[in-house]
Design a protein around this motif. Structure first.
Motif, PDB file in Angstrom:
ATOM      1  N   GLY A 266      25.974   3.531  -7.835  1.00  7.58           N
ATOM      2  CA  GLY A 266      25.254   2.267  -7.809  1.00  7.58           C
ATOM      3  C   GLY A 266      24.222   2.283  -8.935  1.00  7.58           C
ATOM      4  N   VAL A 267      24.036   1.144  -9.569  1.00  2.00           N
ATOM      5  CA  VAL A 267      23.098   1.061 -10.699  1.00  2.00           C
ATOM      6  C   VAL A 267      21.869   0.274 -10.263  1.00  2.00           C
ATOM      7  CG1 VAL A 267      22.782   0.316 -13.086  1.00  2.00           C
ATOM      8  CG2 VAL A 267      25.042   1.084 -12.317  1.00  2.00           C
ATOM      9  N   LEU A 268      20.728   0.918 -10.352  1.00  2.00           N
ATOM     10  CA  LEU A 268      19.474   0.311  -9.903  1.00  2.00           C
ATOM     11  C   LEU A 268      18.643  -0.095 -11.119  1.00  2.00           C
ATOM     12  CD1 LEU A 268      18.435   0.093  -6.949  1.00  2.00           C
ATOM     13  CD2 LEU A 268      17.002   2.066  -7.420  1.00  2.00           C
ATOM     14  N   TYR A 269      18.093  -1.287 -11.061  1.00  2.00           N
ATOM     15  CA  TYR A 269      17.241  -1.755 -12.159  1.00  2.00           C
ATOM     16  C   TYR A 269      16.126  -2.607 -11.571  1.00  2.00           C
ATOM     17  CZ  TYR A 269      15.860  -4.270 -16.414  1.00  2.00           C
ATOM     18  OH  TYR A 269      15.154  -4.808 -17.443  1.00  2.00           O
ATOM     19  N   LEU A 270      14.900  -2.267 -11.880  1.00  2.00           N
ATOM     20  CA  LEU A 270      13.740  -2.975 -11.345  1.00  2.00           C
ATOM     21  C   LEU A 270      13.867  -3.222  -9.845  1.00  2.00           C
ATOM     22  CD1 LEU A 270      13.034  -5.596 -14.175  1.00  2.00           C
ATOM     23  CD2 LEU A 270      11.868  -3.423 -13.766  1.00  2.00           C
ATOM     24  N   GLY A 271      14.285  -2.197  -9.139  1.00  2.00           N
ATOM     25  CA  GLY A 271      14.352  -2.260  -7.685  1.00  2.00           C
ATOM     26  C   GLY A 271      15.558  -2.956  -7.111  1.00  2.00           C
ATOM     27  N   GLU A 272      16.426  -3.494  -7.988  1.00  2.00           N
ATOM     28  CA  GLU A 272      17.612  -4.207  -7.474  1.00  2.00           C
ATOM     29  C   GLU A 272      18.891  -3.476  -7.829  1.00  2.00           C
ATOM     30  OE1 GLU A 272      18.081  -8.461  -7.942  1.00  2.00           O
ATOM     31  OE2 GLU A 272      15.947  -8.639  -8.380  1.00  2.00           O
ATOM     32  N   MET A 273      19.858  -3.594  -6.962  1.00  2.00           N
ATOM     33  CA  MET A 273      21.169  -3.018  -7.227  1.00  2.00           C
ATOM     34  C   MET A 273      21.934  -3.981  -8.132  1.00  2.00           C
ATOM     35  SD  MET A 273      22.911  -0.334  -6.338  1.00  2.00           S
ATOM     36  CE  MET A 273      23.031   0.331  -4.682  1.00  2.00           C
ATOM     37  N   MET A 274      22.277  -3.515  -9.327  1.00  2.00           N
ATOM     38  CA  MET A 274      22.976  -4.377 -10.289  1.00  2.00           C
ATOM     39  C   MET A 274      24.467  -4.431  -9.990  1.00  2.00           C
ATOM     40  SD  MET A 274      20.749  -5.492 -12.533  1.00  2.00           S
ATOM     41  CE  MET A 274      19.551  -5.721 -11.256  1.00  2.00           C
ATOM     42  N   GLU A 275      25.068  -3.271  -9.796  1.00  2.00           N
ATOM     43  CA  GLU A 275      26.478  -3.232  -9.412  1.00  2.00           C
ATOM     44  C   GLU A 275      26.793  -1.868  -8.858  1.00  2.00           C
ATOM     45  OE1 GLU A 275      28.039  -3.039 -13.903  1.00  2.00           O
ATOM     46  OE2 GLU A 275      29.697  -3.035 -12.483  1.00  2.00           O
ATOM     47  N   GLU A 276      27.899  -1.782  -8.144  1.00  2.00           N
ATOM     48  CA  GLU A 276      28.365  -0.476  -7.707  1.00  2.00           C
ATOM     49  C   GLU A 276      29.876  -0.433  -7.800  1.00  2.00           C
ATOM     50  OE1 GLU A 276      27.538   0.495  -3.568  1.00  2.00           O
ATOM     51  OE2 GLU A 276      29.151  -0.812  -2.957  1.00  2.00           O
ATOM     52  N   ALA A 277      30.395   0.746  -8.040  1.00  2.00           N
ATOM     53  CA  ALA A 277      31.844   0.901  -8.155  1.00  2.00           C
ATOM     54  C   ALA A 277      32.175   2.386  -8.097  1.00  2.00           C
ATOM     55  CB  ALA A 277      32.335   0.328  -9.475  1.00  2.00           C
ATOM     56  N   ASP A 278      33.471   2.703  -7.934  1.00  2.00           N
ATOM     57  CA  ASP A 278      33.799   4.120  -8.018  1.00  2.00           C
ATOM     58  C   ASP A 278      33.592   4.567  -9.470  1.00  2.00           C
ATOM     59  OD1 ASP A 278      36.606   4.482  -9.371  1.00  2.00           O
ATOM     60  OD2 ASP A 278      36.729   2.719  -8.077  1.00  2.00           O
ATOM     61  N   THR A 279      33.321   5.852  -9.622  1.00  2.00           N
ATOM     62  CA  THR A 279      32.824   6.363 -10.903  1.00  2.00           C
ATOM     63  C   THR A 279      33.744   6.007 -12.069  1.00  2.00           C
ATOM     64  OG1 THR A 279      31.729   8.132  -9.726  1.00  2.00           O
ATOM     65  CG2 THR A 279      32.050   8.475 -12.079  1.00  2.00           C
ATOM     66  N   ASP A 280      35.047   6.221 -11.891  1.00  2.00           N
ATOM     67  CA  ASP A 280      35.958   5.969 -13.015  1.00  2.00           C
ATOM     68  C   ASP A 280      35.973   4.494 -13.409  1.00  2.00           C
ATOM     69  OD1 ASP A 280      36.508   8.597 -13.142  1.00  2.00           O
ATOM     70  OD2 ASP A 280      38.377   8.500 -11.991  1.00  2.00           O
ATOM     71  N   SER A 281      36.046   3.593 -12.438  1.00  2.00           N
ATOM     72  CA  SER A 281      36.067   2.169 -12.810  1.00  2.00           C
ATOM     73  C   SER A 281      34.755   1.741 -13.437  1.00  2.00           C
ATOM     74  CB  SER A 281      36.362   1.233 -11.639  1.00  2.00           C
ATOM     75  OG  SER A 281      36.785   1.882 -10.522  1.00  2.00           O
ATOM     76  N   LEU A 282      33.653   2.287 -12.940  1.00  2.00           N
ATOM     77  CA  LEU A 282      32.368   1.872 -13.504  1.00  2.00           C
ATOM     78  C   LEU A 282      32.285   2.248 -14.986  1.00  2.00           C
ATOM     79  CD1 LEU A 282      29.615   0.578 -12.557  1.00  2.00           C
ATOM     80  CD2 LEU A 282      28.719   2.893 -12.639  1.00  2.00           C
ATOM     81  N   PHE A 283      32.754   3.438 -15.318  1.00  2.00           N
ATOM     82  CA  PHE A 283      32.682   3.851 -16.723  1.00  2.00           C
ATOM     83  C   PHE A 283      33.769   3.201 -17.573  1.00  2.00           C
ATOM     84  CE2 PHE A 283      29.658   6.740 -15.078  1.00  2.00           C
ATOM     85  CZ  PHE A 283      28.787   6.947 -16.135  1.00  2.00           C
TER      86      PHE A 283
END
Ligand code: ADP
Length: 291
Positions: free
Chosen positions: A228-245
Motif C-alpha cells: 500500500g502506498v501512503l502519502y500525506l496520511g492517505e492510502m493512494m493505491e494498493e496492489a500485489d507487489t508485482d502488479s504495482l511495480f
C-alpha cells in the motif's frame, strides 16, 4: 484469503502546537492518518511505503492502540480493538508485536540478552524458568545469534545484532502479527539485507502475518506480497507487489517509483501538498481501477 486484521477508515489527527499556532491563538489540526483502509491476510507480508511524515508511525501506533485513533476501526479476528477496555487490550498485546527502527533504547542496559528475551514470556505467564530459557536460546539461534550472546549486555552488540535481539524479543511470545516500523532503516545496506533475509525466513517458518512499514521502496518490494502506498496520511493505491511495480496506477506512485528506480538523482517527491502531476490528489479511488 482470510483477513486476520482489518483497518477500516482509520484516522488520527493531532493538535499542532508549533510557534505559529501559539502566536495566532488558533487551533490547527494535523491529519496524520486520513481515512485509511486495508486488510492483512493470515500469513502474508503487507508492505506500507511512504515518505517521512506520511503517517506511517502514527498508523502503526493507532493500529496497536498505543495511540487512540480519532475515528475508524481496527478489527483483529473480528474484534474491534478501538472499542476494547485497557485490560481487554492487554490480553491481546502478545498477539500483535511491534518491531521498531532501533530497539537499543528499549533494551534494559542492566539486563543480559537472556533476561531481556525471557521477560515477555514471564509477563505472559510462562512460569517455568527452564522453558523460558529454552525458548530464548531457540530464538537466539533463529535470528542468527549464538548461545554465548545469551549472557551478554545490549551495549556489547552492533546495530544489526541489536535488531536481531529486537526481533527475537518480539517473536518469542509467538505473536499472530508483527508490525515492523522501519526495521532496517538505521542499518548499513549489507546489514539490511541480512536482517531482511532473517525476517523473510522467520515469516515463512512461522507463517507470521507481517505489516512491514518503510520509506525505502526497494526494501518494501523485496519483502512484501502486497503493498500500500501512503502519502500525506492517505492510502493512494494498493496492489500485489508485482502488479504495482509493473503498472503503478496512481501518479504519486509513478512519481515515487521513477524518482528512485530510474537512477536519476531526484532527491525526493515534493511533500508539502501537490502530487507531482496535473491530476489533483484523489479522495477515494478515482485513479484506482483495481478497487
Ligand atoms: P512517518 O512515520 O511516515 O514519518 P508520522 O506518523 O511520524 O510519519 O507523522 C505524520 C504526521 O503527523 C507528521 O506531520 C507529524 O508531524 C505528525 N505527528 C506525528 N505525531 C504527532 C504528535 N504526537 N503530535 C503532533 N503531530 C504529530
Amino acid at each position: 484469503h482470510q483477513p486476520i486484521l482489518e483497518i477500516r477508515n482509520l484516522s488520527k489527527s493531532f493538535t499542532a502546537s508549533g510557534t505559529l499556532e501559539k502566536l495566532s491563538g488558533k487551533t490547527k489540526y494535523v491529519r496524520a492518518v486520513n481515512n485509511v483502509s486495508f486488510q492483512l491476510n493470515k500469513g502474508e507480508v503487507y508492505g506500507l511505503v511512504g515518505e517521512s511524515g506520511s503517517g506511517k508511525s502514527t498508523l502503526a501506533r493507532t493500529i496497536l492502540q498505543l495511540t487512540k485513533p480519532s475515528s475508524g476501526e481496527v478489527l483483529y479476528k473480528n474484534q474491534d480493538l478501538t472499542a476494547l477496555k485497557i485490560n481487554e487490550m492487554r490480553k491481546l498485546r502478545k498477539d500483535l508485536q511491534l518491531i521498531f527502527q532501533d530497539p537499543f533504547s528499549s533494551l534494559n542496559p542492566r539486563k543480559t540478552v537472556g533476561q531481556i528475551l525471557e521477560e515477555p514470556l514471564r509477563i505472559h505467564g510462562v512460569k517455568k524458568a527452564a522453558i523460558r530459557q529454552e525458548k530464548a536460546l531457540a530464538l537466539l539461534e533463529q535470528v542468527g545469534l549464538q548461545t554465548e550472546h545469551y549472557f551478554r549486555y545490549p551495549h556489547e552488540f552492533s546495530g544489526g545484532q541489536r535488531q536481531r535481539i529486537g526481533i527475537a524479543r518480539a517473536l518469542i511470545v509467538d505473536p499472530e502479527i508483527a508490525i515492523l516500523d522501519e526495521p532496517v532503516s538505521a542499518l548499513d545496506v549489507s546489514i539490511q539485507s541480512q536482517i531482511l533475509n532473517i525476517l523473510k525466513a522467520l515469516q515463512k517458518n512461522l507463517n507470521l502475518t507481517m505489516l512491514f512499514i518503510a520509506h525505502d521502496i526497494s526494501v518494501v518490494r523485496y519483502i512484501s506480497d502486497r503493498i500500500g502506498v501512503l502519502y500525506l496520511g492517505e492510502m493512494m493505491e494498493e496492489a500485489d507487489t508485482d502488479s504495482l511495480f509493473a503498472e503503478p496506477l496512481h501518479p504519486y506512485t509513478q512519481a515515487l517509483f521513477s524518482s528512485v528506480l530510474d537512477g536519476s538523482k531526484k532527491e525526493r517527491i515534493p511533500l508539502k501538498g501537490e502530487i507531482p502531476s496535473p491530476l489533483a490528489p484523489p479522495s477515494g479511488c478515482v485513479f484506482h481501477t483495481r478497487c
